[in-house]
Design a protein around this motif. Sequence first.
Motif, PDB file in Angstrom:
ATOM      1  N   GLU A 190      14.791  27.593  97.617  1.00 32.16           N
ATOM      2  CA  GLU A 190      15.535  27.462  96.865  1.00 32.16           C
ATOM      3  C   GLU A 190      15.110  25.546  96.221  1.00 32.16           C
ATOM      4  OE1 GLU A 190      18.991  25.795 100.208  1.00 32.16           O
ATOM      5  OE2 GLU A 190      19.497  28.121  99.700  1.00 32.16           O
ATOM      6  N   LEU A 191      13.748  25.194  96.895  1.00 34.48           N
ATOM      7  CA  LEU A 191      13.137  23.659  96.122  1.00 34.48           C
ATOM      8  C   LEU A 191      12.447  24.512  94.668  1.00 34.48           C
ATOM      9  CD1 LEU A 191      11.577  23.336  99.333  1.00 34.48           C
ATOM     10  CD2 LEU A 191      13.310  22.014  98.479  1.00 34.48           C
ATOM     11  N   SER A 192      12.450  23.290  94.271  1.00 29.41           N
ATOM     12  CA  SER A 192      11.453  23.126  92.963  1.00 29.41           C
ATOM     13  C   SER A 192      10.436  23.569  93.176  1.00 29.41           C
ATOM     14  CB  SER A 192      11.794  21.973  92.227  1.00 29.41           C
ATOM     15  OG  SER A 192      11.161  21.342  92.670  1.00 29.41           O
ATOM     16  N   VAL A 193       9.738  24.077  92.145  1.00 29.43           N
ATOM     17  CA  VAL A 193       8.590  24.748  92.010  1.00 29.43           C
ATOM     18  C   VAL A 193       6.582  23.849  92.557  1.00 29.43           C
ATOM     19  CG1 VAL A 193       8.798  26.816  90.619  1.00 29.43           C
ATOM     20  CG2 VAL A 193       8.395  24.828  89.558  1.00 29.43           C
ATOM     21  N   ASP A 194       7.679  22.333  92.153  1.00 36.24           N
ATOM     22  CA  ASP A 194       6.474  21.432  92.494  1.00 36.24           C
ATOM     23  C   ASP A 194       6.584  21.042  94.089  1.00 36.24           C
ATOM     24  OD1 ASP A 194       4.934  19.163  92.116  1.00 36.24           O
ATOM     25  OD2 ASP A 194       6.011  17.214  91.233  1.00 36.24           O
ATOM     26  N   LEU A 195       6.124  21.653  94.692  1.00 35.36           N
ATOM     27  CA  LEU A 195       6.648  21.338  95.902  1.00 35.36           C
ATOM     28  C   LEU A 195       5.270  20.227  96.459  1.00 35.36           C
ATOM     29  CD1 LEU A 195       5.974  25.445  97.864  1.00 35.36           C
ATOM     30  CD2 LEU A 195       7.481  23.233  97.841  1.00 35.36           C
ATOM     31  N   ASN A 196       5.511  19.995  97.306  1.00 39.39           N
ATOM     32  CA  ASN A 196       4.997  18.368  98.496  1.00 39.39           C
ATOM     33  C   ASN A 196       3.683  19.272  99.220  1.00 39.39           C
ATOM     34  OD1 ASN A 196       6.105  19.086 100.810  1.00 39.39           O
ATOM     35  ND2 ASN A 196       8.037  17.475 100.349  1.00 39.39           N
ATOM     36  N   GLY A 197       2.519  18.086  99.742  1.00 40.28           N
ATOM     37  CA  GLY A 197       1.679  18.495 100.397  1.00 40.28           C
ATOM     38  C   GLY A 197       2.027  19.404 101.978  1.00 40.28           C
ATOM     39  N   ALA A 198       3.629  18.663 102.310  1.00 34.71           N
ATOM     40  CA  ALA A 198       4.394  18.783 103.739  1.00 34.71           C
ATOM     41  C   ALA A 198       4.569  20.823 103.612  1.00 34.71           C
ATOM     42  CB  ALA A 198       5.062  18.162 103.993  1.00 34.71           C
ATOM     43  N   GLN A 199       5.457  21.036 102.494  1.00 35.52           N
ATOM     44  CA  GLN A 199       5.997  21.984 102.084  1.00 35.52           C
ATOM     45  C   GLN A 199       5.112  23.522 101.805  1.00 35.52           C
ATOM     46  OE1 GLN A 199       8.334  21.093  99.300  1.00 35.52           O
ATOM     47  NE2 GLN A 199       9.470  19.690 100.225  1.00 35.52           N
ATOM     48  N   VAL A 200       3.501  22.705 101.388  1.00 36.44           N
ATOM     49  CA  VAL A 200       2.340  23.444 101.343  1.00 36.44           C
ATOM     50  C   VAL A 200       1.770  23.971 102.820  1.00 36.44           C
ATOM     51  CG1 VAL A 200       0.349  23.673 100.406  1.00 36.44           C
ATOM     52  CG2 VAL A 200       2.593  23.171  98.430  1.00 36.44           C
ATOM     53  N   ASP A 201       1.380  22.550 103.089  1.00 38.37           N
ATOM     54  CA  ASP A 201       1.030  23.370 104.698  1.00 38.37           C
ATOM     55  C   ASP A 201       1.504  24.294 105.276  1.00 38.37           C
ATOM     56  OD1 ASP A 201      -1.405  21.706 103.821  1.00 38.37           O
ATOM     57  OD2 ASP A 201      -0.661  19.590 104.876  1.00 38.37           O
ATOM     58  N   GLU A 202       3.316  23.896 105.842  1.00 41.31           N
ATOM     59  CA  GLU A 202       4.101  24.788 106.297  1.00 41.31           C
ATOM     60  C   GLU A 202       4.399  26.006 105.913  1.00 41.31           C
ATOM     61  OE1 GLU A 202       7.316  25.249 108.894  1.00 41.31           O
ATOM     62  OE2 GLU A 202       5.593  23.832 108.926  1.00 41.31           O
ATOM     63  N   LEU A 203       3.275  26.554 104.127  1.00 41.63           N
ATOM     64  CA  LEU A 203       3.899  27.769 104.278  1.00 41.63           C
ATOM     65  C   LEU A 203       2.471  28.235 104.862  1.00 41.63           C
ATOM     66  CD1 LEU A 203       4.471  30.063 102.114  1.00 41.63           C
ATOM     67  CD2 LEU A 203       3.405  28.831  99.991  1.00 41.63           C
ATOM     68  N   LEU A 204       1.591  27.623 104.582  1.00 37.08           N
ATOM     69  CA  LEU A 204       0.059  27.680 104.635  1.00 37.08           C
ATOM     70  C   LEU A 204       0.497  28.549 106.416  1.00 37.08           C
ATOM     71  CD1 LEU A 204      -2.356  26.683 102.631  1.00 37.08           C
ATOM     72  CD2 LEU A 204      -1.554  28.327 102.233  1.00 37.08           C
ATOM     73  N   SER A 205       0.864  27.852 106.863  1.00 38.37           N
ATOM     74  CA  SER A 205       0.501  27.645 108.219  1.00 38.37           C
ATOM     75  C   SER A 205       1.402  28.798 109.018  1.00 38.37           C
ATOM     76  CB  SER A 205       1.567  26.522 109.542  1.00 38.37           C
ATOM     77  OG  SER A 205       0.427  25.245 109.196  1.00 38.37           O
TER      78      SER A 205
END
Length: 477
Positions: A190-205
């Motif tokens: 649901e978020l815009s494609v411009d994710l922040n660093g915390a969201q990217v880290d959560e994805l990889l984790s």
Amino acid sequence: MLQTETQKIPHTYQRNGVYYLRYRVPTVIQQMTGLPAVLRQSLKTTSPEIAKKLTKIVVSKFCELKGEIMAQQLKNTFKQGFVTVPTIFGDVKFERDSPKEELEMATTFIRENPHLLSNNKSVAVTEAALMKGHPQLLTVPQAKTIEEQIIQPTIAEMSKKWLESCTHLNHDDMQARIRHMALIVYLHGELSVDLNGAQVDELLSVSSRMPRGNLKDYKNKELSELMELALQDEVPDEDQITNNTHWLKTYQGFFRWLVMERVLDVSPMEKRRVKSKNGEDRGAFDIPTAKKIIDFAQGCERLHLKWSLLIMAYSGMRNNEIQKLTKGKVLRCPMTGIWYMQIQFGKTDASTRKIPIAEQLIELGFLEYVRSFKSSTDRLFDVSERYLTSRYPEIRKQIGLPERDVEGNKLSLYSFRHTVISLIRANGANEFLTKAIAGHKSSKKGDEIHDKYSHIYLISLDKLKPMLDGLMYETMF
């Protein structure tokens, strides 16, 4: 440790008796604060009563924060829900069904009435700015809101478009990409494609905590169940995938595509702090260990297992390359008379190659096995790509193989590939011939330039066959 019925407390789980908070952060709070999708924190207590009180306090605070954010958004909607142009007589508001219509009306007004515009320096109302698609006639906060609504699509929307464009992938690679993208949509769709660093880290984790699909406890579960288990950190360490590099590459490719499509200026992956999870370095079988496996294969009554192991030992082919072989891909070169296996379905362009059939395989009867199939499209090994991997623990125990090599690296059937590559190099194969047999692609820029002018398909089979014929494990032993 699982909580008993009397210990179950919403938004918590237990480890070694200690309670941990596990709370899914509402999307509106994620967008406002940059917090990850799920918070996990030790409550540092083994008492159900204390854990319940602490959890209640945290959840109530989040509920209050969510209410305040939504109230503020509602207020802004009524207050700034339309385009406003400041003039010398006051603000002129344009309200229509869509922001696009409002911008068009505002643009026309500015063109026709430049003498009425305010000199307010905090607002840029130039026609050039409007023509570029930046609604800068609004105040700065309002401009950002409208721009995000018009320009920034969601992860879910762009994920679908990207997958539709991936027509060049084979079936297996496409299924892997769909699986990887399902996770980013599940977490941040649901978020815009411009994710922040915390969201990217959560994805990889979360991707690094996904369970291995070949394990009994996870085979029959839906993908959504597996993702939720990984998100809630309920997959034991020993059941997790050992390598999430392919997941990382998928996400890098997705955001790189968004940059190329001018949806984003910079890939959010550059904001990540979490590194990819790489599995242990694989070791190579020494000659006595390799000989044990070859002896086992020769006496094996299961022909698909027997020939899969022998091909691996005398060619260094990948598991999936062996399992996809058909009768029609075992051919004889009309110029040299050499029998070879045609590989056309590897993971990279370099994987497409011709591998000579070692003389040892021919002497053991491999060609007779191939001729036993009727159609050229018949698969030589009608088993899954994971078959050899799943059988290895059984083989290792049955014939007493070591778990690690002399350098402490973990051994698996893939170790045969390392063994073959090491031995053909020791027998005199240069880097170019080694790549032609192994199907490797250069990773260094300098080597890539060299490879551009070195075409594997021009190498004659009679140059490659002696390298594989030299794999005489009997003599070596």
